[in-house]
Scaffold this active site. Structure first.
Site, PDB file in Angstrom:
ATOM      1  CB  THR A  64      -7.731  -1.487   8.818  1.00 27.25           C
ATOM      2  OG1 THR A  64      -6.813  -2.488   9.264  1.00 27.25           O
ATOM      3  CG2 THR A  64      -9.149  -1.953   9.094  1.00 27.25           C
ATOM      4  CB  SER A 104      -3.720   3.932  10.164  1.00 26.94           C
ATOM      5  OG  SER A 104      -3.235   2.602  10.039  1.00 26.94           O
ATOM      6  CG  ASP A 128       7.793   4.224  15.366  1.00 29.89           C
ATOM      7  OD1 ASP A 128       7.094   5.032  16.008  1.00 29.89           O
ATOM      8  OD2 ASP A 128       7.426   3.067  15.090  1.00 29.89           O
ATOM      9  CE  LYS A 165       5.609  -1.203  11.117  1.00 32.81           C
ATOM     10  NZ  LYS A 165       4.617  -0.205  11.582  1.00 32.81           N
ATOM     11  CB  SER A 187       1.203  -1.673   4.096  1.00 34.14           C
ATOM     12  OG  SER A 187       0.070  -0.857   4.334  1.00 34.14           O
TER      13      SER A 187
END
Length: 370
Positions: A73, A64, A126, A158, A69
């Site tokens: 990657t 993703s 989420d 998280k 952040s």
């Protein structure tokens, strides 16, 4: 609101897979890896993929881009080469090199998942059942048979505690088994960044340094732990031998050579070196205000500073950590550097530090024994 039953999660996963294309590969076992996220740096995928591919296994890795952040990657890999491919192109790359690192958003794998993500992210939702379906649908769509899940645990991650991680791990393994995948979940230290660089280009330097036999020890160690577990899970090596085999693949230079091969097949230069990657034009050093030891480096705050400096859109922007937990420093010693291609953004990043201590120092107190 009500949560989802096991049957509902399995059903949703299968339905999401059915909305898109699937990657059909024939040959060696197909492996994959996923990290739940929340740790700055942590470019283990870019070290793990060439290790697994060099061992003769398939690892068609979709990754993703950053949401909150300093880099995803895919953002980091893009410093070296293209990451956007059609599924047929991805298949050709994997069949030639056994591995790839591509942006999942450019593919039509589990298409409905991308739409669900666009709903969830703006609302900061989420739910666990949807999250499990989202991750496992992507793995199922590439034909993964053996999957390692990395759950970072700790302050600022998280997942804050072991109990929550254990529950999530059981869910991953149970749902994965019902979908025909063999999963292993590793709980790792997520309390601090992994590696020295935070931001695409700086993270690339870490990756190439590790693959070349040096680099941050924590990045190499964690990458070999995950790769070793995947080698064992796939049956490629005996139980208990995975870490050593993974480490030897790095030491021998086979992982670096495989990484260069993958980069070349994805349109980049095979002759990549860490020293050729340029940091941003402007730099600011943040120094210790008193003597002490490094107690904690905050993932979220470091990422916030790196983003303020321009990462991930400005590939060369970010933060370079100069010390780690336990290091003794004196007043005036440099703790980390902020890099930016814009003086304005650099000033913005410096102002983002006001009232915050991303690298936390504890004064060393000496007491006499009577």
């Amino acid at each position: 609101i009500r949560g989802m039953s096991e049957d509902e999660i399995v059903g949703l996963t299968q339905s999401v897979v059915a909305t898109g294309q699937t990657l059909q590969l024939k040959g060696p076992p197909i492996c994959d890896k996923h990290c739940v996220g929340g740790v700055a740096g942590n470019r283990t995928t870019m070290v793990l993929v060439p290790i697994i591919a060099a061992a003769g296994l398939y690892i068609p890795k979709t990754s993703s881009r950053s949401i909150t952040s300093a880099a995803g990657t895919a953002d980091t890999m893009e410093v070296f080469c293209d990451v956007s491919f059609e599924i047929d192109e991805m298949r050709q790359i994997v069949q030639k090199s056994h591995g790839c690192i591509v942006w999942g958003g450019s593919l039509k794998l589990a298409s409905a998942d991308d739409k669900l993500i666009k709903i969830r992210n703006p609302l900061s939702l989420d739910p666990k059942g949807v999250m499990l379906a989202s991750i496992l649908a992507k793995k199922k769509s590439v034909g993964a048979e053996h999957v390692i899940i990395d759950i970072p645990i700790g302050r600022g991650a998280k997942i804050a505690d072991q109990r929550e991680a254990s529950t999530l791990a059981r869910d991953f393994i149970t749902i994965g088994k019902r979908l025909g995948m063999k999963l292993e979940v590793l709980g790792t230290d997520g309390s601090e960044p992994v590696g020295k660089g935070i931001g695409p280009a700086l993270e690339c330097k870490d990756v190439l340094s590790v693959l070349s036999g040096g680099g941050p020890a924590d990045l190499r160690d964690k990458s070999c732990q995950l790769a070793g577990a995947l080698l064992e899970l796939s049956g490629r090596v005996k139980k208990g031998r995975g870490y050593d085999v993974a480490d030897q693949i790095v030491t021998s230079g086979k992982a670096l050579e495989k990484f260069r091969e993958i980069v070349e097949l994805q349109g980049g230069s095979r002759n990549i070196r860490a020293e050729d990657i340029q940091a941003a034009r402007y730099k600011h050093e943040v120094r210790a205000e008193h003597d002490g030891r490094i107690f904690h480096t905050d993932n979220k705050m470091i990422s916030k500073v790196a983003r303020a400096a321009g990462a991930p859109n400005d590939k060369a922007a970010g933060v370079l950590l100069l010390c780690e937990r336990g290091d003794k420093v004196k007043k005036g010693d440099a703790l980390f550097e902020i890099h930016s291609d814009s003086e304005t953004k650099l000033d913005f990043a410096i102002k983002a530090l006001e009232g915050w201590e991303p690298v936390e120092l504890r004064k060393v107190v000496l007491s006499s024994i009577k």
